[in-house]
Scaffold this motif. Structure first.
Motif, PDB file in Angstrom:
ATOM      1  N   LYS A 130       0.846  -1.190   0.000  1.00  0.00           N
ATOM      2  CA  LYS A 130       0.000   0.000   0.000  1.00  0.00           C
ATOM      3  C   LYS A 130       0.886   1.245   0.000  1.00  0.00           C
ATOM      4  CE  LYS A 130      -2.108   1.320   3.826  1.00  0.00           C
ATOM      5  NZ  LYS A 130      -2.996   1.403   4.975  1.00  0.00           N
ATOM      6  N   HIS A 131       0.552   2.172  -0.874  1.00  0.00           N
ATOM      7  CA  HIS A 131       1.189   3.487  -0.862  1.00  0.00           C
ATOM      8  C   HIS A 131       0.213   4.444  -0.188  1.00  0.00           C
ATOM      9  CE1 HIS A 131       4.584   2.263  -3.283  1.00  0.00           C
ATOM     10  NE2 HIS A 131       3.735   1.589  -4.027  1.00  0.00           N
ATOM     11  N   SER A 132       0.493   4.785   1.059  1.00  0.00           N
ATOM     12  CA  SER A 132      -0.441   5.538   1.887  1.00  0.00           C
ATOM     13  C   SER A 132      -0.498   7.014   1.531  1.00  0.00           C
ATOM     14  CB  SER A 132      -0.040   5.409   3.360  1.00  0.00           C
ATOM     15  OG  SER A 132       0.274   4.077   3.668  1.00  0.00           O
ATOM     16  N   LYS A 133       0.638   7.581   1.194  1.00  0.00           N
ATOM     17  CA  LYS A 133       0.742   9.007   0.836  1.00  0.00           C
ATOM     18  C   LYS A 133       1.810   9.125  -0.240  1.00  0.00           C
ATOM     19  CE  LYS A 133      -0.560  11.214   5.185  1.00  0.00           C
ATOM     20  NZ  LYS A 133      -1.559  12.195   4.811  1.00  0.00           N
ATOM     21  N   PRO A 134       1.746  10.203  -1.015  1.00  0.00           N
ATOM     22  CA  PRO A 134       2.788  10.379  -2.037  1.00  0.00           C
ATOM     23  C   PRO A 134       4.127  10.750  -1.417  1.00  0.00           C
ATOM     24  CG  PRO A 134       1.292  12.260  -2.017  1.00  0.00           C
ATOM     25  CD  PRO A 134       0.739  11.253  -1.042  1.00  0.00           C
ATOM     26  N   THR A 135       5.165  10.383  -2.136  1.00  0.00           N
ATOM     27  CA  THR A 135       6.535  10.775  -1.784  1.00  0.00           C
ATOM     28  C   THR A 135       7.014  11.742  -2.859  1.00  0.00           C
ATOM     29  OG1 THR A 135       6.959   8.657  -0.703  1.00  0.00           O
ATOM     30  CG2 THR A 135       8.887   9.912  -1.423  1.00  0.00           C
ATOM     31  N   PHE A 136       7.677  12.815  -2.436  1.00  0.00           N
ATOM     32  CA  PHE A 136       8.120  13.857  -3.357  1.00  0.00           C
ATOM     33  C   PHE A 136       9.648  13.922  -3.390  1.00  0.00           C
ATOM     34  CE2 PHE A 136       3.983  15.195  -1.624  1.00  0.00           C
ATOM     35  CZ  PHE A 136       3.255  15.242  -2.795  1.00  0.00           C
ATOM     36  N   HIS A 137      10.177  14.478  -4.469  1.00  0.00           N
ATOM     37  CA  HIS A 137      11.629  14.698  -4.565  1.00  0.00           C
ATOM     38  C   HIS A 137      12.065  15.482  -3.326  1.00  0.00           C
ATOM     39  CE1 HIS A 137      11.006  14.590  -9.203  1.00  0.00           C
ATOM     40  NE2 HIS A 137      10.988  13.383  -8.674  1.00  0.00           N
ATOM     41  N   GLY A 138      13.133  15.023  -2.696  1.00  0.00           N
ATOM     42  CA  GLY A 138      13.645  15.681  -1.495  1.00  0.00           C
ATOM     43  C   GLY A 138      13.134  15.077  -0.200  1.00  0.00           C
ATOM     44  N   ASP A 139      12.143  14.189  -0.260  1.00  0.00           N
ATOM     45  CA  ASP A 139      11.683  13.520   0.962  1.00  0.00           C
ATOM     46  C   ASP A 139      12.722  12.495   1.410  1.00  0.00           C
ATOM     47  OD1 ASP A 139       9.314  14.925   1.131  1.00  0.00           O
ATOM     48  OD2 ASP A 139       8.028  13.265   0.501  1.00  0.00           O
ATOM     49  N   THR A 140      12.861  12.361   2.708  1.00  0.00           N
ATOM     50  CA  THR A 140      13.753  11.355   3.286  1.00  0.00           C
ATOM     51  C   THR A 140      12.904  10.246   3.872  1.00  0.00           C
ATOM     52  OG1 THR A 140      15.416  13.026   3.777  1.00  0.00           O
ATOM     53  CG2 THR A 140      15.599  10.929   4.961  1.00  0.00           C
ATOM     54  N   ILE A 141      13.216   9.022   3.481  1.00  0.00           N
ATOM     55  CA  ILE A 141      12.433   7.862   3.886  1.00  0.00           C
ATOM     56  C   ILE A 141      13.218   7.036   4.899  1.00  0.00           C
ATOM     57  CG2 ILE A 141      11.232   5.783   3.084  1.00  0.00           C
ATOM     58  CD1 ILE A 141      10.080   8.490   2.036  1.00  0.00           C
ATOM     59  N   TYR A 142      12.539   6.626   5.939  1.00  0.00           N
ATOM     60  CA  TYR A 142      13.055   5.705   6.953  1.00  0.00           C
ATOM     61  C   TYR A 142      12.161   4.474   6.929  1.00  0.00           C
ATOM     62  CZ  TYR A 142      15.455   9.892   8.512  1.00  0.00           C
ATOM     63  OH  TYR A 142      16.233  11.014   8.559  1.00  0.00           O
ATOM     64  N   ALA A 143      12.595   3.387   7.563  1.00  0.00           N
ATOM     65  CA  ALA A 143      11.784   2.177   7.541  1.00  0.00           C
ATOM     66  C   ALA A 143      11.871   1.443   8.872  1.00  0.00           C
ATOM     67  CB  ALA A 143      12.248   1.252   6.413  1.00  0.00           C
ATOM     68  N   GLU A 144      10.772   0.779   9.205  1.00  0.00           N
ATOM     69  CA  GLU A 144      10.692  -0.077  10.396  1.00  0.00           C
ATOM     70  C   GLU A 144       9.924  -1.338  10.047  1.00  0.00           C
ATOM     71  OE1 GLU A 144       9.420   1.775  14.004  1.00  0.00           O
ATOM     72  OE2 GLU A 144      10.573   3.613  13.628  1.00  0.00           O
ATOM     73  N   THR A 145      10.327  -2.445  10.652  1.00  0.00           N
ATOM     74  CA  THR A 145       9.689  -3.730  10.407  1.00  0.00           C
ATOM     75  C   THR A 145       9.274  -4.355  11.725  1.00  0.00           C
ATOM     76  OG1 THR A 145      10.946  -4.130   8.381  1.00  0.00           O
ATOM     77  CG2 THR A 145      10.035  -6.065   9.479  1.00  0.00           C
ATOM     78  N   LYS A 146       8.079  -4.948  11.734  1.00  0.00           N
ATOM     79  CA  LYS A 146       7.561  -5.650  12.912  1.00  0.00           C
ATOM     80  C   LYS A 146       7.356  -7.123  12.565  1.00  0.00           C
ATOM     81  CE  LYS A 146       3.917  -5.382  16.366  1.00  0.00           C
ATOM     82  NZ  LYS A 146       2.711  -4.628  16.787  1.00  0.00           N
ATOM     83  N   VAL A 147       7.787  -8.029  13.453  1.00  0.00           N
ATOM     84  CA  VAL A 147       7.617  -9.467  13.254  1.00  0.00           C
ATOM     85  C   VAL A 147       6.200  -9.849  13.671  1.00  0.00           C
ATOM     86  CG1 VAL A 147       8.459 -11.766  13.852  1.00  0.00           C
ATOM     87  CG2 VAL A 147      10.072  -9.848  13.718  1.00  0.00           C
TER      88      VAL A 147
END
Length: 170
Positions: free
Chosen positions: A95-112
């Motif tokens: 799912k893509h919840s919101k748009p990402t724009f040039h210059g956005d910084t993305i972080y990630a987290e994972t849950k087991v």
């Protein structure tokens, strides 16, 4: 002298249901990243590559192609989740919840979410959910996936094609 091995992926016993892995580092997506990914994957939609066209869109500016955001977030999770996997079995939800724009910084987290040993007993299936979060704390990408991983006993050793004793000879 102490030698340190960088952890890369996990075996079955290392996963605990409910654990959260906060992947590091984040990545700022540049216009160049987006355009290159679009050209490599032949996704030439003008929303991603044409400023004038994107200004007329509901977002009002270029949007980073979703597959780049997904690939980036998945890649961020590899050292903590699937770096030692036997196989990536499925992506159940994306799912893509919101748009990402040039210059956005993305972080990630994972849950087991779940883990179970296979009938062979030397590997197991681990279900996880991963979220991509931008610098504003907004979820921009979400997916659930299943990964097959070795047990500690069955996992192949990490070896190199050279004699380690020869590297730091004095």
């Amino acid at each position: 002298m102490t030698t340190h091995e960088r952890p890369f992926g996990r075996n079955f016993e290392d996963f605990e249901v409910g654990d959260v892995y906060r992947h590091w580092p984040g990545k700022t997506i540049t216009e160049y990243d987006d355009h290159l990914f679009c050209m490599i994957t032949m996704n030439h939609h003008p929303l991603h590559t044409n400023d004038w066209y994107a200004e007329q869109s509901p977002q009002g500016k270029n949007v980073v192609v979703g597959n780049l955001v997904y690939s980036l977030v998945l890649g961020m999770s590899v050292p903590d989740v699937s770096g030692a996997a036997v196989a990536n079995l499925e992506v159940e939800t994306l799912k893509h919840s919101k748009p990402t724009f040039h210059g956005d910084t993305i972080y990630a987290e994972t849950k087991v979410l779940e883990k179970k040993l296979t009938s062979k007993g030397d590997r197991g299936i681990v279900s996880v959910e991963t979220k991509g979060i931008n610098q504003r704390g907004e979820e921009v990408c979400y997916f659930k996936r299943k990964v097959m991983v070795w047990t500690n006993e069955a996992a192949p050793g990490r070896q190199r094609p050279y004699a380690e004793a020869d590297v730091w000879e004095d």
